[in-house]
Structure formats: C-alpha cells, structure tokens
Design a protein around this motif. Structure first.
Motif, PDB file in Angstrom:
ATOM      1  N   GLU A 278     -46.811 -62.450  12.207  1.00 54.77           N
ATOM      2  CA  GLU A 278     -45.954 -62.391  13.396  1.00 54.77           C
ATOM      3  C   GLU A 278     -45.179 -61.079  13.433  1.00 54.77           C
ATOM      4  OE1 GLU A 278     -45.837 -64.284  15.910  1.00 54.77           O
ATOM      5  OE2 GLU A 278     -47.026 -66.001  15.222  1.00 54.77           O
ATOM      6  N   ARG A 279     -44.777 -60.589  12.262  1.00 54.80           N
ATOM      7  CA  ARG A 279     -44.050 -59.310  12.227  1.00 54.80           C
ATOM      8  C   ARG A 279     -44.919 -58.173  12.745  1.00 54.80           C
ATOM      9  NH1 ARG A 279     -42.104 -55.363  13.104  1.00 54.80           N
ATOM     10  NH2 ARG A 279     -40.645 -54.053  11.937  1.00 54.80           N
ATOM     11  N   TYR A 280     -46.182 -58.147  12.380  1.00 52.24           N
ATOM     12  CA  TYR A 280     -47.094 -57.112  12.880  1.00 52.24           C
ATOM     13  C   TYR A 280     -47.479 -57.370  14.338  1.00 52.24           C
ATOM     14  CZ  TYR A 280     -48.154 -54.817   8.379  1.00 52.24           C
ATOM     15  OH  TYR A 280     -48.093 -54.094   7.200  1.00 52.24           O
ATOM     16  N   GLY A 281     -47.449 -58.620  14.743  1.00 55.38           N
ATOM     17  CA  GLY A 281     -47.921 -59.003  16.064  1.00 55.38           C
ATOM     18  C   GLY A 281     -49.381 -59.401  16.006  1.00 55.38           C
ATOM     19  N   LYS A 282     -49.699 -60.582  16.480  1.00 58.78           N
ATOM     20  CA  LYS A 282     -51.073 -61.081  16.375  1.00 58.78           C
ATOM     21  C   LYS A 282     -51.951 -60.517  17.495  1.00 58.78           C
ATOM     22  CE  LYS A 282     -50.294 -65.374  13.823  1.00 58.78           C
ATOM     23  NZ  LYS A 282     -50.469 -66.842  13.828  1.00 58.78           N
ATOM     24  N   THR A 283     -51.999 -59.190  17.537  1.00 54.96           N
ATOM     25  CA  THR A 283     -52.890 -58.481  18.447  1.00 54.96           C
ATOM     26  C   THR A 283     -53.943 -57.785  17.613  1.00 54.96           C
ATOM     27  OG1 THR A 283     -51.628 -56.411  18.366  1.00 54.96           O
ATOM     28  CG2 THR A 283     -50.948 -58.073  20.003  1.00 54.96           C
ATOM     29  N   ILE A 284     -54.982 -57.300  18.246  1.00 55.95           N
ATOM     30  CA  ILE A 284     -56.039 -56.640  17.489  1.00 55.95           C
ATOM     31  C   ILE A 284     -55.518 -55.369  16.815  1.00 55.95           C
ATOM     32  CG2 ILE A 284     -56.879 -55.364  19.515  1.00 55.95           C
ATOM     33  CD1 ILE A 284     -58.902 -56.693  16.475  1.00 55.95           C
ATOM     34  N   PRO A 340     -44.351 -51.886  23.597  1.00 59.53           N
ATOM     35  CA  PRO A 340     -43.956 -53.053  22.794  1.00 59.53           C
ATOM     36  C   PRO A 340     -44.960 -53.392  21.693  1.00 59.53           C
ATOM     37  CG  PRO A 340     -43.580 -53.481  25.123  1.00 59.53           C
ATOM     38  CD  PRO A 340     -44.346 -52.194  25.051  1.00 59.53           C
ATOM     39  N   GLU A 341     -46.248 -53.329  22.008  1.00 54.33           N
ATOM     40  CA  GLU A 341     -47.260 -53.639  20.993  1.00 54.33           C
ATOM     41  C   GLU A 341     -47.257 -52.585  19.887  1.00 54.33           C
ATOM     42  OE1 GLU A 341     -52.097 -54.449  20.566  1.00 54.33           O
ATOM     43  OE2 GLU A 341     -51.186 -54.288  22.560  1.00 54.33           O
ATOM     44  N   PHE A 342     -47.174 -51.321  20.279  1.00 56.63           N
ATOM     45  CA  PHE A 342     -47.128 -50.242  19.290  1.00 56.63           C
ATOM     46  C   PHE A 342     -45.872 -50.337  18.433  1.00 56.63           C
ATOM     47  CE2 PHE A 342     -45.399 -46.065  18.181  1.00 56.63           C
ATOM     48  CZ  PHE A 342     -46.420 -45.566  17.380  1.00 56.63           C
ATOM     49  N   ASP A 343     -44.729 -50.539  19.058  1.00 58.82           N
ATOM     50  CA  ASP A 343     -43.447 -50.582  18.350  1.00 58.82           C
ATOM     51  C   ASP A 343     -43.455 -51.649  17.259  1.00 58.82           C
ATOM     52  OD1 ASP A 343     -40.679 -49.931  17.913  1.00 58.82           O
ATOM     53  OD2 ASP A 343     -40.126 -51.704  19.075  1.00 58.82           O
ATOM     54  N   ARG A 344     -43.902 -52.831  17.608  1.00 60.99           N
ATOM     55  CA  ARG A 344     -43.922 -53.930  16.633  1.00 60.99           C
ATOM     56  C   ARG A 344     -44.885 -53.635  15.491  1.00 60.99           C
ATOM     57  NH1 ARG A 344     -42.438 -59.010  15.862  1.00 60.99           N
ATOM     58  NH2 ARG A 344     -41.292 -59.048  17.829  1.00 60.99           N
ATOM     59  N   ALA A 345     -46.106 -53.236  15.817  1.00 56.07           N
ATOM     60  CA  ALA A 345     -47.138 -53.081  14.792  1.00 56.07           C
ATOM     61  C   ALA A 345     -46.855 -51.905  13.862  1.00 56.07           C
ATOM     62  CB  ALA A 345     -48.505 -52.921  15.458  1.00 56.07           C
ATOM     63  N   TYR A 346     -46.532 -50.764  14.435  1.00 58.08           N
ATOM     64  CA  TYR A 346     -46.335 -49.560  13.613  1.00 58.08           C
ATOM     65  C   TYR A 346     -45.065 -49.668  12.765  1.00 58.08           C
ATOM     66  CZ  TYR A 346     -45.533 -44.631  12.462  1.00 58.08           C
ATOM     67  OH  TYR A 346     -45.287 -43.450  11.803  1.00 58.08           O
TER      68      TYR A 346
END
Length: 467
Positions: A278-284, A340-346
């Motif tokens: 969840e911290r990384y985000g469950k995206t590809i 938002p996706e980049f911010d969470r994952a990186y």
C-alpha cells in the motif's frame, strides 16, 4: 528437449529482442575500486516514458510569466533550498536524499522520443539515421550500448539472475521499439531480461522463462539439458563463431533461471506485507519499484523500471499514449493522475531503501527522454486553450539519490524560463558517466571483434562534486 520449450528458455527470457547477428566483443577487465572508495552495488533507473515536465516537477519558475510557469506552486522540503512541486508532498519529505540536476542539456535535432531515449539511455548523441528514418529508426546492432548493459558487462555474473533486468515493459510498442535500451555493439549476451506486467494485474510480474510448465520437473529438465549437451558435441568445431557461443551462454543462463528458487522468489510480491504494498501503491509502476527493491536485495547490478502508461484512461485526456507525453491538458493530467502515482511510488522506494540500510549502496536515478516545452500551448491540442506542453529536449532535470550521492542539493540551473541550461551545464553523457563512477566503473575501454580498443563514452566526465 522439445523445440518449443528450448526456444522459450534460451531465447525469449533473456535476449528479449535482438537485432542482427551478435558479434564477439570483449569487454575490458573487471575494474578495481580505488582503496577507501565505497561504490554502489546496484543501480535502479526509473525512466519516465513520454517526457516528464521538468518545469512542473523539479525546476519550477514561480517568477516567470504565467504562460510559462503554469498553475503549480513550489513547496519547501526536508532539504533547505530544495523545492519541489506542491503535488509531490510525500517526496518532499525525502528531499534530503535527493540531488536534483537542473541543467541537463539533451538537445537532439529531431526533438522526438526515439532520439531522446537513445541519448539519455546511452549517453551518445543520436546519429544521422534518426533524422532520415524517424520512428522507423529501430535499434541496430552497432548502436552504442545501454548504460545498464555496460554495467552488466563489467560485473561478475550473478549466480542465478541476469545482471540487467528491465520491467514492466519494453518501450515502445512494436514495430516502433525505442533504440538505446539494448547492449548492441558489446554483445546481446548483455541485453537486459524483460519482465512483463500489466496495469490490470500489477502483482503478477513474471518473465517468460521463469517457471517450468506441465510435467517438466527440475530433474527432467536437467536430463534434457544433458542430452542437449551430447548433441552439441557434433558442432564443437563451430564454437568459435559468435552466434554459437552466444547461444550457449543464453542456454546456461536460461537453465540457471529455471532451476533456481531465487529466480522466482525475487518477483514474488506475496512475500511483502500489505502495508508495504500500500505504501508503494498497488499500481503497475509502484509494484515494479517494489520488485526493483527486491532485486537490489538479490544483488542484481542494474534494474530499470520503465513507466507504464494508461492509454485507455489518459490517451484522450492528455493527447498522448497515456504516459508523460502531455501534449494536452498538461496540468490536470499531472495533478490528477501522473504526479500522485509517481509521488507515492518513488518516495516509497527511497524511504524503503533507506530504512533497510540499502540506500548508501544503491544508486537511484530518475530521468526521461526529454522535458516539456516551457511555453504553454501545443498546436496538436488546440494551442493555448489545450493547455499542453510540447516536446522539449533542450533542457531537462535528472534526479540522483543514494549510491554515495550527497542528498539535499541542487546542481546547476536553467535560465529564467527553464528553456536552456544556464549554470553548470551538463549532458546525458556526463550523467551516464556519473552512474558508471558511482558503480565503480572507471575503465571504459572495450574491444571490438578485431580486438581493437575503443572508448565507451568519450567527451564526458562524472559529476564527482555530487558525491
């Protein structure tokens, strides 16, 4: 061994795609690190496919006219003097780990994706063929090698995994495969292995030759390989040919992958906690970065994560192929989807590596094939009313962290509009050389098939002041 299984095991899983016949190229001897110098063990390259807007993420110009600066504001971060976009709040807490290079001049005379990929992945200026062929200029066997392949060629062979792995896709869709992401002239045996994933099933990241199918057990596969070796005896006289020796190396690597538990466990995200995912985000893209961290733990020298876009969701909205190529609606696409996706994952990757004590020995780099045009308004989306930013290769920002890099700093500066480098200008060659330097690769001499030496990266210097 059945021919179909042999082809899957020895070809698809490793070379990915090969272009032309492999050549027998000798790499220079393994580098010896200078006494007292600590170097990175692995590099993670996070490549933002499409051309991420440097002005709207890293190098904001709040004093520029409104038709340049856009609608975002900079915010303070954990590092005094380092400002990031207001839509990167998680990353702002990790800024003390970052070195932001705002003066990368990566001009290519085509101002397009193909040439931008090539320059920023290899450190070499694209040749004339990029102009004459355009998008038909696919990878060629005498291209300059991808930086990940150079690192792979200079490190001892991993016990069970390839030295270079790319995921979750190979940019771009065939037949327009982007040049610059392959080993090319230093030999296809140093091509990265590609791990494929989808946005629909982000937890399922697997290579095509990572598992045994049907009734094939490890013992049966070993027996079949023994039989294959007996058949190979008949062609031993031909082992001097590059094609044969390269194929044999691929067979050995394929067998190692299929028989090693490490090969599959490194990609098994079910071993991670739900909180971590969840911290990384469950995206590809988030799960690809989590796999990259696991590959660092498995001591793979070079891992590349190519941002995977969402054509269905963002193609029409952003007038693009669904990634960072924001020809239209630049600000809403960034604010609502990409940032938002980049911010969470990186930010999760940097935080996770640091918490595990891995950041000092892992270089993490963020780049793209280009920046975006500082003046708002792309003719392809209706001009000013379309609120897009066109291609812009003349200036972009690269970000480095870990691997001996001193965090909390900016390097260089662009002009008042963010159009061109102004202070301490550097090129993709200098940044690539910095990656090699961080990895302890200082001898960049290689040898062609006639044993003639050549330099892998002339006219460049590592940015040693960053360390």
């Amino acid at each position: 061994m059945q021919r179909r299984q042999f082809l899957v095991a020895s070809g698809v899983g490793f070379a990915g795609m090969t272009f032309g016949k492999p050549t027998a190229v000798k790499s220079a001897p393994q580098n010896k690190t200078a006494p007292g110098r600590k170097t990175a063990k692995s590099t993670i390259l996070f490549f933002l496919c499409g051309g991420a807007s440097h002005l709207d993420m890293w190098d904001m110009k709040p004093q520029a006219p409104s038709n340049y600066r856009g609608m975002f504001s900079p915010i303070q971060t954990s590092a005094p003097g380092v400002q990031l976009c207001e839509h990167l709040p998680m990353l702002s807490k990790q800024a003390h780990h970052l070195a932001v290079i705002n003066s990368v001049g990566a001009t290519v005379n085509t101002n397009d994706h193909h040439a931008g990929y090539y320059y920023n992945l290899t450190g070499h200026i694209p040749d004339q063929s990029f102009i004459t062929l355009g998008n038909n200029r696919t990878p060629m066997p005498d291209d300059w090698p991808y930086m990940g392949s150079v690192v792979a060629s200079r490190r001892p062979t991993h016990k069970s995994l390839p030295n270079a792995i790319s995921l979750p896709h190979m940019p771009s869709r065939a037949p327009y495969t982007r040049p610059g992401q392959f080993a090319a002239r230093i030999g296809v045996e140093h091509d990265p292995m590609y791990i494929q994933g989808t946005r629909e099933e982000p937890l399922k990241l697997r290579g095509p030759a990572m598992s045994l199918e049907g009734d094939v057990t490890a013992d049966r596969l070993t027996e079949r390989m023994s039989l294959l070796k007996q058949l190979d005896t008949a062609r031993r006289n031909f082992d001097g040919f590059a094609e044969i020796s390269t194929m044999n190396r691929h067979q050995e690597r394929a067998l190692s992958l299929l028989l090693s538990s490490d090969s599959t466990s490194a990609f098994d995200l079910e071993q991670e906690s739900q909180a971590t995912m969840e911290r990384y985000g469950k995206t590809i893209n988030g799960m690809s970065l989590l796999v990259a961290r696991r590959l660092v733990e498995a001591e793979v020298p070079f891992i590349t994560v190519f941002w995977k876009g969402d054509l269905n969701k963002l193609g029409k909205k952003c007038k693009s192929a669904g990634s960072w190529d924001t020809h239209g609606n630049n600000f809403n696409c960034l604010k609502e989807n990409l940032l938002p996706e980049f911010d969470r994952a990186y930010s999760a990757l940097i935080e996770d590596l640091n918490d595990r004590g891995l950041l000092d020995e892992t270089l993490v780099m963020v780049t793209s094939e280009m920046g975006r045009k500082p003046k708002i308004g792309d003719p392809r989306s209706g001009g000013i009313s379309g609120a897009g930013r066109d291609h812009w290769t003349h200036c972009l920002t690269d970000v480095l962290a870990g691997g001996g890099i001193k965090g909390g700093q900016t390097f260089g500066a662009s002009d008042r509009y963010g159009e061109y480098p102004l202070n301490s200008p550097v090129t993709p060659a200098d940044v690539t050389h910095t990656v090699y330097h961080a990895m302890g690769i200082d001898d960049l001499i290689a040898y062609d098939k006639l044993e003639r030496p050549y330099h892998l990266l002339d006219d460049s210097k590592p940015l040693t002041s960053l360390f």
